[in-house]
Scaffold this motif. Structure first.
Motif, mmCIF file in Angstrom:
data_model
loop_
_atom_site.group_PDB
_atom_site.id
_atom_site.type_symbol
_atom_site.label_atom_id
_atom_site.label_comp_id
_atom_site.label_asym_id
_atom_site.label_seq_id
_atom_site.Cartn_x
_atom_site.Cartn_y
_atom_site.Cartn_z
ATOM 1 N N UNK A 163 0.836 -1.197 0.000
ATOM 2 C CA UNK A 163 0.000 0.000 0.000
ATOM 3 C C UNK A 163 0.872 1.248 0.000
ATOM 4 N N UNK A 164 1.502 1.549 -1.126
ATOM 5 C CA UNK A 164 2.344 2.737 -1.240
ATOM 6 C C UNK A 164 1.577 3.826 -1.997
ATOM 7 N N UNK A 165 1.292 4.898 -1.274
ATOM 8 C CA UNK A 165 0.548 6.028 -1.837
ATOM 9 C C UNK A 165 1.517 7.127 -2.266
ATOM 10 N N UNK A 166 1.304 7.672 -3.432
ATOM 11 C CA UNK A 166 2.110 8.783 -3.927
ATOM 12 C C UNK A 166 1.152 9.891 -4.362
ATOM 13 N N UNK A 167 1.404 11.093 -3.857
ATOM 14 C CA UNK A 167 0.619 12.266 -4.236
ATOM 15 C C UNK A 167 1.601 13.254 -4.857
ATOM 16 N N UNK A 168 1.336 13.646 -6.086
ATOM 17 C CA UNK A 168 2.233 14.554 -6.786
ATOM 18 C C UNK A 168 1.422 15.639 -7.489
ATOM 19 N N UNK A 169 1.921 16.869 -7.429
ATOM 20 C CA UNK A 169 1.182 17.956 -8.052
ATOM 21 C C UNK A 169 1.864 19.292 -7.875
ATOM 22 N N UNK A 170 1.036 20.346 -7.952
ATOM 23 C CA UNK A 170 1.540 21.719 -7.857
ATOM 24 C C UNK A 170 0.570 22.595 -7.088
ATOM 25 N N UNK A 171 1.145 23.505 -6.297
ATOM 26 C CA UNK A 171 0.384 24.604 -5.738
ATOM 27 C C UNK A 171 0.566 25.795 -6.666
ATOM 28 N N UNK A 172 -0.461 26.584 -6.848
ATOM 29 C CA UNK A 172 -0.399 27.741 -7.754
ATOM 30 C C UNK A 172 -0.480 29.017 -6.934
ATOM 31 N N UNK A 173 0.498 29.890 -7.123
ATOM 32 C CA UNK A 173 0.519 31.171 -6.425
ATOM 33 C C UNK A 173 0.769 32.260 -7.459
ATOM 34 N N UNK A 174 0.077 33.371 -7.317
ATOM 35 C CA UNK A 174 0.235 34.500 -8.234
ATOM 36 C C UNK A 174 1.434 35.334 -7.796
ATOM 37 N N UNK A 175 2.362 35.566 -8.720
ATOM 38 C CA UNK A 175 3.525 36.419 -8.463
ATOM 39 C C UNK A 175 3.605 37.477 -9.562
ATOM 40 N N UNK A 176 4.571 38.334 -9.457
ATOM 41 C CA UNK A 176 4.813 39.353 -10.477
ATOM 42 C C UNK A 176 5.008 38.721 -11.850
ATOM 43 N N UNK A 177 5.465 37.477 -11.877
ATOM 44 C CA UNK A 177 5.763 36.788 -13.128
ATOM 45 C C UNK A 177 4.599 35.917 -13.601
#
Length: 153
Positions: free
Chosen positions: A121-135
């Motif tokens: 039972x090996x769980x993997x969670x992968x992704x991205x957090x999104x933050x607004x920056x000057x770029x």
């Protein structure tokens, strides 16, 4: 004189952009996001996962993620895609933790049955957090792996 003024303004703008770029780079490299499976149960029909979401804000400014988008895998097999949009603000130089519950689709039961047969039972969670920056929208990527068998009784 005009040339000197242009050179001075150019130097100031370059310094400002360098400072903003360095702050964004630091945010991307030092911010930590972990999503860990803390509970799994499939005994009542639809498989349910409880997740603990932890966000570490190393900066001296509040951190407000616009969303967290991630995939969940069991034993390296895709299970589900999720998006979290209600994320608490993380105060400077601290962390916040909150829970997220999700149901896994019934068509993934073959993966759960395979895990049961293997006893793995090996769980993997992968992704991205999104933050607004000057770029623009800046991605804060993460991967969390943990082992957790289903709940019993």
């Amino acid at each position: 004189m005009a040339l000197l003024s242009v050179a001075l303004i150019s130097t100031l703008l370059t310094g400002y952009m360098l400072k903003k770029y360095t702050a964004t780079y630091s945010l991307v490299m030092k911010t930590e996001i972990d999503i860990e499976v803390t509970y799994f149960d499939y005994s009542r029909g639809e498989p349910v996962l409880n997740l603990s979401v932890r966000i570490l804000n190393p900066s001296q400014k509040e951190l407000q993620l616009r969303k967290i988008e991630f995939n969940v895998y069991l034993n390296q097999k895709y299970m589900e895609h999720q998006v979290i949009t209600h994320i608490p603000v993380v105060i400077p130089e601290s962390q916040t933790t909150f829970d997220h519950t999700m149901n896994l689709p019934q068509d993934r039961m073959f993966t759960i049955e395979d895990a049961q047969e293997q006893g793995k039972w090996e769980w993997k969670v992968t992704g991205s957090g999104y933050v607004e920056t000057l770029f623009g929208d800046t991605f804060l990527r993460f991967t969390t792996i943990n082992k957790l068998p289903p709940a019993t009784g």
